[in-house]
Design a protein around this motif. Sequence first.
Motif, PDB file in Angstrom:
ATOM      1  N   SER A  85       0.848  -1.192   0.000  1.00  0.00           N
ATOM      2  CA  SER A  85       0.000   0.000   0.000  1.00  0.00           C
ATOM      3  C   SER A  85       0.886   1.246   0.000  1.00  0.00           C
ATOM      4  CB  SER A  85      -0.911   0.010   1.233  1.00  0.00           C
ATOM      5  OG  SER A  85      -1.677   1.187   1.264  1.00  0.00           O
ATOM      6  N   ILE A  86       0.581   2.171  -0.877  1.00  0.00           N
ATOM      7  CA  ILE A  86       1.373   3.388  -1.020  1.00  0.00           C
ATOM      8  C   ILE A  86       0.484   4.590  -0.751  1.00  0.00           C
ATOM      9  CG2 ILE A  86       2.793   4.774  -2.589  1.00  0.00           C
ATOM     10  CD1 ILE A  86       3.278   2.210  -4.206  1.00  0.00           C
ATOM     11  N   SER A  87       0.919   5.453   0.136  1.00  0.00           N
ATOM     12  CA  SER A  87       0.168   6.671   0.420  1.00  0.00           C
ATOM     13  C   SER A  87       1.156   7.790   0.707  1.00  0.00           C
ATOM     14  CB  SER A  87      -0.770   6.470   1.620  1.00  0.00           C
ATOM     15  OG  SER A  87      -0.025   6.116   2.772  1.00  0.00           O
ATOM     16  N   GLY A  88       0.667   9.020   0.672  1.00  0.00           N
ATOM     17  CA  GLY A  88       1.525  10.172   0.878  1.00  0.00           C
ATOM     18  C   GLY A  88       1.727  10.469   2.353  1.00  0.00           C
ATOM     19  N   ILE A  89       2.799  11.181   2.645  1.00  0.00           N
ATOM     20  CA  ILE A  89       3.050  11.636   4.009  1.00  0.00           C
ATOM     21  C   ILE A  89       3.292  13.145   3.975  1.00  0.00           C
ATOM     22  CG2 ILE A  89       4.058   9.441   4.756  1.00  0.00           C
ATOM     23  CD1 ILE A  89       6.816  10.768   4.533  1.00  0.00           C
ATOM     24  N   ASP A  90       2.988  13.796   5.091  1.00  0.00           N
ATOM     25  CA  ASP A  90       3.250  15.227   5.188  1.00  0.00           C
ATOM     26  C   ASP A  90       4.754  15.454   5.356  1.00  0.00           C
ATOM     27  OD1 ASP A  90       0.608  15.975   4.956  1.00  0.00           O
ATOM     28  OD2 ASP A  90       0.229  15.800   7.105  1.00  0.00           O
ATOM     29  N   ALA A  91       5.284  16.363   4.566  1.00  0.00           N
ATOM     30  CA  ALA A  91       6.706  16.697   4.671  1.00  0.00           C
ATOM     31  C   ALA A  91       6.889  18.142   4.249  1.00  0.00           C
ATOM     32  CB  ALA A  91       7.546  15.776   3.794  1.00  0.00           C
ATOM     33  N   HIS A  92       7.949  18.756   4.710  1.00  0.00           N
ATOM     34  CA  HIS A  92       8.228  20.123   4.312  1.00  0.00           C
ATOM     35  C   HIS A  92       9.709  20.273   4.030  1.00  0.00           C
ATOM     36  CE1 HIS A  92       8.473  24.601   4.613  1.00  0.00           C
ATOM     37  NE2 HIS A  92       7.331  24.481   3.991  1.00  0.00           N
ATOM     38  N   SER A  93      10.015  21.073   3.022  1.00  0.00           N
ATOM     39  CA  SER A  93      11.394  21.202   2.549  1.00  0.00           C
ATOM     40  C   SER A  93      12.197  22.219   3.336  1.00  0.00           C
ATOM     41  CB  SER A  93      11.375  21.604   1.069  1.00  0.00           C
ATOM     42  OG  SER A  93      10.781  22.888   0.929  1.00  0.00           O
ATOM     43  N   GLY A  94      11.531  22.981   4.237  1.00  0.00           N
ATOM     44  CA  GLY A  94      12.237  24.048   4.926  1.00  0.00           C
ATOM     45  C   GLY A  94      12.462  25.277   4.056  1.00  0.00           C
ATOM     46  N   THR A  95      11.677  25.370   2.985  1.00  0.00           N
ATOM     47  CA  THR A  95      11.793  26.508   2.077  1.00  0.00           C
ATOM     48  C   THR A  95      10.426  27.162   1.901  1.00  0.00           C
ATOM     49  OG1 THR A  95      11.359  25.211   0.074  1.00  0.00           O
ATOM     50  CG2 THR A  95      13.651  25.376   0.811  1.00  0.00           C
ATOM     51  N   SER A  96      10.437  28.360   1.330  1.00  0.00           N
ATOM     52  CA  SER A  96       9.208  29.066   0.992  1.00  0.00           C
ATOM     53  C   SER A  96       9.456  29.837  -0.298  1.00  0.00           C
ATOM     54  CB  SER A  96       8.799  30.022   2.115  1.00  0.00           C
ATOM     55  OG  SER A  96       7.626  30.734   1.768  1.00  0.00           O
ATOM     56  N   LYS A  97       8.718  29.498  -1.339  1.00  0.00           N
ATOM     57  CA  LYS A  97       8.949  30.142  -2.638  1.00  0.00           C
ATOM     58  C   LYS A  97       8.513  31.604  -2.630  1.00  0.00           C
ATOM     59  CE  LYS A  97       8.280  25.848  -5.261  1.00  0.00           C
ATOM     60  NZ  LYS A  97       7.947  25.001  -4.092  1.00  0.00           N
ATOM     61  N   PHE A  98       7.532  31.932  -1.757  1.00  0.00           N
ATOM     62  CA  PHE A  98       6.989  33.283  -1.723  1.00  0.00           C
ATOM     63  C   PHE A  98       6.962  33.780  -0.279  1.00  0.00           C
ATOM     64  CE2 PHE A  98       5.177  31.083  -5.372  1.00  0.00           C
ATOM     65  CZ  PHE A  98       5.539  31.944  -6.399  1.00  0.00           C
ATOM     66  N   ASP A  99       6.540  35.029  -0.097  1.00  0.00           N
ATOM     67  CA  ASP A  99       6.415  35.554   1.262  1.00  0.00           C
ATOM     68  C   ASP A  99       5.456  34.691   2.070  1.00  0.00           C
ATOM     69  OD1 ASP A  99       8.005  37.530   0.243  1.00  0.00           O
ATOM     70  OD2 ASP A  99       6.538  39.151   0.466  1.00  0.00           O
ATOM     71  N   LEU A 100       4.301  34.400   1.467  1.00  0.00           N
ATOM     72  CA  LEU A 100       3.283  33.559   2.094  1.00  0.00           C
ATOM     73  C   LEU A 100       2.653  32.673   1.028  1.00  0.00           C
ATOM     74  CD1 LEU A 100       1.289  36.148   4.277  1.00  0.00           C
ATOM     75  CD2 LEU A 100       2.895  34.428   5.134  1.00  0.00           C
TER      76      LEU A 100
END
Length: 297
Positions: free
Chosen positions: A189-204
């Motif tokens: 079974s394959i499902s997504g997980i929450d992850a964050h790159s530590g980056t932000s392309k924009f102000d918000l």
Amino acid sequence: WLQGAALDAQIAYWKRTLTGAPPLLELPTDRPRPSVQTFRGAYETFSLPKETSDGIRALCQREGVTPFMALLAAFQTLLSRHSGHEDIVVGSPIANRTQEELEAIIGFFVNTLVLRTDLSGDPTFRDLLRRVRETTLGAYAHQDTPFEMIVDALNPERNLSHAPLFQVMFVLQNMPPLRLQAGRDGGLSISGIDAHSGTSKFDLTLFMIESGGAFSGALEYNTDLFDGATIARLIEHFTILLGGIAADPGLRLSALPLLSEAETRYLLHEWNATDADFPAHLAAHQLIEAQVAANPT
């Protein structure tokens, strides 16, 4: 296909729509904007109360708009209230698969739309919804023009400290979560997980998710501009604002609630607790004499 008269018509629309737009959305930040844009980031998640989600969906049905339009209008209201600007420009990605034959084709077709909304005149939120609906439908009809081509056509004055045309993005994900079964017997079974790159392309960047009739979200932010506490307060304001919109969309934008009871009490009462003892038994000239004696220079 996108050449000649077809391209000219698309470019003409974007020039007409975006000419004169403010080059920068100046939100109150915790630190001055660096001279060169950075992309260090973090994000904060949140969920809307069930009654707020139900109210927003009911509002969409009554007004004939999509949840994307309603949430975008609310987000632009929040940005306007915090910045003091009435001309709000927000970017948003679009799948850009406008033909049924493209649905099953593997590839990255996503384009970026620039959504500019006029919030002047302190309209009711219901009236703002109509403006946002017109803005988004017009953008959808001209979504084939690549974003970089729009930037070239408008040729804004470039600044290394911020992105061109918009610095805030809005995203709505309303597709059901993808779950895959792999292996001969389907045992993997394959499902997504929450992850964050530590980056932000924009102000918000506001990510909203519609799942099971409820709305949740995450606010990604540039950590060189904003502190986590500021973003948490912004999310609280957005949640309160949406609750007020769901309760009474006929209110004018300036009358929609934004502050919690605790923050209202803090701003109106604790900050204004300026009572002090005053020598009311002295006359005005005696008070002046006392100041002269205490500060002779």
